[in-house]
Structure formats: C-alpha cells, structure tokens
Design an enzyme around this catalytic site. Sequence first.
Site, mmCIF file in Angstrom:
data_model
loop_
_atom_site.group_PDB
_atom_site.id
_atom_site.type_symbol
_atom_site.label_atom_id
_atom_site.label_comp_id
_atom_site.label_asym_id
_atom_site.label_seq_id
_atom_site.Cartn_x
_atom_site.Cartn_y
_atom_site.Cartn_z
ATOM 1 N N LYS A 68 33.209 -21.874 88.743
ATOM 2 C CA LYS A 68 34.563 -22.291 88.349
ATOM 3 C C LYS A 68 34.548 -22.612 86.865
ATOM 4 C CE LYS A 68 38.828 -23.913 88.770
ATOM 5 N NZ LYS A 68 39.202 -24.014 87.366
ATOM 6 N N SER A 76 32.213 -26.435 88.088
ATOM 7 C CA SER A 76 32.964 -26.955 86.957
ATOM 8 C C SER A 76 32.090 -27.751 85.992
ATOM 9 C CB SER A 76 34.136 -27.782 87.483
ATOM 10 O OG SER A 76 35.083 -27.970 86.485
#
Length: 472
Positions: A411, A386
């Site tokens: 992600k 992320s």
Amino acid sequence: MRILLCNCNSPPSLTPTPPQKLPSFPLGAAVWTKKTLVTALTGALSLTLLVSSPSPSLSSDSQFFQSSRPPQVSAPLPDRCTGEEEQLQEEEDKVDLKPEFVTNEKIVQEAWQIVNDSFLDSGRHRWSPQSWKEDILGTSIQTRSKAHELIKRMLASLGDPYTRYLSPAEFTKMARYDITGIGINIREVSDDIGGVKLKVQGLILDGPAHTAGVRQGDEVLAVNGEDVMGKSAFEVSSLLQGPNETCVTIKVVRHGNCVPTESLEIQKQLVARTSVFYQLEQVSNDPSSVGYMRLKEFNALARKDLVIAMKRLQDMGASYFILDLRDNLGGLVQAGIEISKLFLNKGETIIYTVGRDPQYQNNVVADTAPLVTLPVVVLVKNKTASASEIVASALHDNCRAALVGDRTFGKGLIQSVFELRDGSGVVVTVGKYATPNQMDINGNGIEPECRNFPAWSDVAQHLSRCNSLRQG
C-alpha cells in the site's frame, strides 16, 4: 478550494514471542494542511500519506487540507431513514443559485481541473481528460444533484478505487475529523450475491473496540441501533466518531457467521496508548542477547516509546534488535519517517514520493545520527502495510536491517481531499511512495531476504556485505 491530503491491526493477544521463531500474530491514519505544506498519515482507519511535518493521529488511511477561500461550515445532515432521501434530493435540486454562488457547470469544471492537474494514474489503463471535457462539460446542467452525479461518473471512469466524490455533509465531517474513536478499521467487501458487506479490516491492539470484543473479519450490521446496510465504510466510520469517553454500540456478526450476532458497547477514547511491546531474549547456544520490539501501530506515541525501549534494551545488554512489524497496517506516516531516522545515518534516504504536482515529489532523508547501530532484523508479512513498509524498505535499502518473513501488503498511494466551491469534495490519488532503491511499493510490496529466521552471524555478514557493495 481546500485540500485535505489522505491515504490498523488486530492480533488477539500481546503474548511475548521468542525471537528465533516467526510467531503468527493476526492482523490488525485524515490530515489537514495548506497546499504549500505537505503533511501525512496512514493506515486503514488509516488514509495513507506523506508528510514533511507531524500531524495529529487519526488512526485512519490521511489527507491534505488547502483553502483558497474562507472555510464554509455547513451543518451535517441529520441521520435519515429510508424514504427521506428523495425529499432531501428535491430540496437540493430546488436550491436557488444566487449570483455569488458558483454554477453547476463551474462545479463540474472545477472537479475536472483538479483531476487534470493532480490525478496520478496508478493503474494500467489510460484515461483521457480531454474526452471528459468534450463529453461532459459541453452540456447544460440543470440541478446541483446532476452536477454531483456527473462528477461521480467522471471519477468512477478513472478506475481508481481510492478516487471518489464526497457530498457536502461528508466533506464537513471529514474536515472536523479528530482522533477520537474506537480504534477500528472498516472496509467494503463484496459478497457472493453481488452485495456489499462492511467488515473489520483491522483494529488497534488493546484499543476500545478490541477490548470490547471486536475481532478481525467481524461484519458490522448496525451502529447505535441504525442499520448500516447501503452505507459506505466512510459513512459508518463517521458514525463511530464522537466526544471522548462517550459510548457507541455496534452490532456485529462474527467472522464466518458461525455464532449469533452480538451487540457491543464501546467507550471512545482520545488518549493514544503505547504501541510498543519489548523484552530481552537470550540467543540459543550463544551468550548474546536480543532486544525484541513489537510495534503495533504508528501513533503519536510510537517514536517516544520505541526510543525508551531501544535505550533500555541496550542498557540491559542487547547485541541485536528485532523490530516486529508483521501485524502493523500503518498509522501516522510521519511517525514511520521519524522511527526510520532512529536507525539511519544522516543524509540517507527514507522514502521518495512521486506525483504530477511538484509538491508531491519529494526525497525524505534522515537529518540526525542514528540512535543505535546494532544489527537489526525486521519481521514482515502480508499484513505489513503503509508506514510499516516505509520503515521496512528504509532500513533494508540502507543496509541497516535484514527482512524476514513474507512479502508485505503493497500500500503506497497518496490521496488528497479537495473541497469544491459548493462545499462538496473529491478524493483524488495524487502520488505514490517509492523505496530508497526506487522501487514502487504500491501493488508490489517488499520481498524479504529470508522466510525463516537466520543465524545472527549470517545477519551480520549479510549487512556487512550490503554496506560494502553500497560503498563500492
């Protein structure tokens, strides 16, 4: 209609690690905003998202908030035991729809319209919004619960694990979400007999849960004596929320089931702790020194503490920097963006966002001069996710850092939480991140140049060649 827009880490110790090796640390952000203002967080207590302005930290994957009507606060449903669900369902079905209230058909139509306008299909299958409309919207819907079931079925047919329905009680809890908690990320994991277990995906190093003894891979069995079997990860995360400095007791079984279950009392904390560990290291057979910085998560203190670390290490004589992101699952996306700016030249791209709605199509660039210009190595692995991947790709693609380690997690999706007019809501994938070199992060991750730590002379040469190629 309101929108919330959405998308931690668990090493057992903070033992300083020599920079020339790749030590093996184990692993360890929702958001509110008007539709015209895109704000974002990440993580896995983290919901992942993009932002153009800072938001409070929620240690959870993030969300956007939009409202086209005054907020309606419905009282959260009390904790209920087995057997009460049918009674509550009957009460919901018997609700008398007054003329000013939206009909069941309109609720389903509203959910359909949101998906039709905003859903970004990140999978490989195709979906047909028109077939949805023909199959579902042409029927009479007698009860509100039936309307909600139809919405759940529609969303499930998309094949996107992050797109889902929220009951009015769940949406109310999400809209009141704050950063108070125990620093734990929970996910649903299928077991060998077709059931679902709730396991610790990550936790904030030195956070309340980690300090109390919770570890990566532990299975959560109960919260404050309430069995969590059958509950979603979101429901259990909500049970862990509460006022600062109050306590919650969780019952866990250790990873591998090789030890008895254990009940742990954990005090909730509001104040973010520093997520930066740093030290100066001497390079072997070289008079140069290396500034080693380990960033555990992207919280509200991350940028400030990293600036302090960088300045102190430079003052101490650092000739190079190591930024260790191997056990960082994310946090605030905005913190990741601001940290990227510390290394990049003004005007260089940090990240792209891609989506069907124009508000999710954005090119985020550095708007200041870099704090440091020394060569950098970023350590990554499969638990780098992320916001960490945003920083790693920004430094890599702009020739500011060499990546060392293993491919990152991958992600890179953005979710928004939309409120429906009856107080329920839908979480919908609306966008995704792309690196400055236009590579899709989600499902792919970022491949580093080296698995083993190179010589610093090789790092400097690599970055010099990379910059020469960029400049033509």
